[in-house]
Motif scaffolding. Structure first.
Motif, PDB file in Angstrom:
ATOM      1  N   LEU A  77      -8.238 -26.488   8.797  1.00  0.00           N
ATOM      2  CA  LEU A  77      -8.064 -27.499  10.200  1.00  0.00           C
ATOM      3  C   LEU A  77      -9.254 -27.431  10.793  1.00  0.00           C
ATOM      4  N   THR A  78      -9.942 -28.614  11.087  1.00  0.00           N
ATOM      5  CA  THR A  78     -11.345 -28.383  11.670  1.00  0.00           C
ATOM      6  C   THR A  78     -11.375 -29.191  13.124  1.00  0.00           C
ATOM      7  N   GLY A  79     -11.860 -28.670  14.041  1.00  0.00           N
ATOM      8  CA  GLY A  79     -11.892 -29.536  15.205  1.00  0.00           C
ATOM      9  C   GLY A  79     -12.987 -29.415  16.087  1.00  0.00           C
ATOM     10  N   ASP A  80     -13.019 -30.195  17.312  1.00  0.00           N
ATOM     11  CA  ASP A  80     -14.129 -30.355  18.216  1.00  0.00           C
ATOM     12  C   ASP A  80     -13.728 -29.171  19.182  1.00  0.00           C
ATOM     13  N   SER A  81     -14.884 -29.264  20.296  1.00  0.00           N
ATOM     14  CA  SER A  81     -14.817 -28.121  21.273  1.00  0.00           C
ATOM     15  C   SER A  81     -13.493 -28.311  22.410  1.00  0.00           C
ATOM     16  N   LYS A  82     -12.782 -29.394  22.154  1.00  0.00           N
ATOM     17  CA  LYS A  82     -11.779 -29.489  23.049  1.00  0.00           C
ATOM     18  C   LYS A  82     -10.452 -29.420  22.351  1.00  0.00           C
ATOM     19  N   GLY A  83     -10.675 -28.991  20.979  1.00  0.00           N
ATOM     20  CA  GLY A  83      -9.317 -28.769  20.446  1.00  0.00           C
ATOM     21  C   GLY A  83      -8.639 -30.061  19.587  1.00  0.00           C
ATOM     22  N   ASN A  84      -9.382 -31.076  19.650  1.00  0.00           N
ATOM     23  CA  ASN A  84      -8.808 -32.139  18.779  1.00  0.00           C
ATOM     24  C   ASN A  84      -9.296 -32.064  17.472  1.00  0.00           C
ATOM     25  N   ARG A  85      -8.513 -32.375  16.422  1.00  0.00           N
ATOM     26  CA  ARG A  85      -8.656 -32.356  15.012  1.00  0.00           C
ATOM     27  C   ARG A  85      -9.707 -33.307  14.837  1.00  0.00           C
ATOM     28  N   ARG A  86     -10.974 -32.716  14.196  1.00  0.00           N
ATOM     29  CA  ARG A  86     -12.168 -33.727  13.745  1.00  0.00           C
ATOM     30  C   ARG A  86     -12.611 -33.446  12.417  1.00  0.00           C
ATOM     31  N   ASP A  87     -13.018 -34.188  11.724  1.00  0.00           N
ATOM     32  CA  ASP A  87     -13.625 -34.092  10.377  1.00  0.00           C
ATOM     33  C   ASP A  87     -14.754 -33.312  10.595  1.00  0.00           C
TER      34      ASP A  87
END
Length: 98
Positions: A77-87
């Motif tokens: 699982l990869t995500g952004d700095s806010k904890g949202n899953r992002r490619d």
């Protein structure tokens, strides 16, 4: 005990950039299934890092986690700095018994 290592780099679209011994499928935003080909004799240790951002200002809170690991596969699982899953592009290494 004979140790086996599988490693690679995966694009944010789920394409293999480098490495061998695995297949990968992007399942949804920020979710990737990595199949080890062939699998390990036991559950391997898996580590990884997001890579290829290309700018020095990448947020260190962007991350990758592996919530499911078994002898034949793992989920990344990869995500952004806010904890949202992002490619995100990432690299990983799996080490275990052959």
């Amino acid at each position: 005990m004979v140790t086996k290592t599988i490693y690679g780099t995966v694009s944010k679209d789920g394409e293999i950039i480098s490495g061998t011994g695995f297949l990968v499928e992007r399942q949804s935003s920020g979710t990737y299934l990595i199949d080890f080909e062939p699998g390990f004799a036991n559950v391997p240790s898996v580590v990884g890092s997001q890579t290829g951002y290309g700018k020095i200002d990448e947020n260190t809170l962007d991350s990758i986690v592996f919530p499911y690991i078994n002898r034949g596969s793992t989920t990344a699982l990869t995500g952004d700095s806010k904890g949202n899953r992002r490619d995100r592009q990432f690299s990983f290494t799996a080490i275990g018994e052959q």
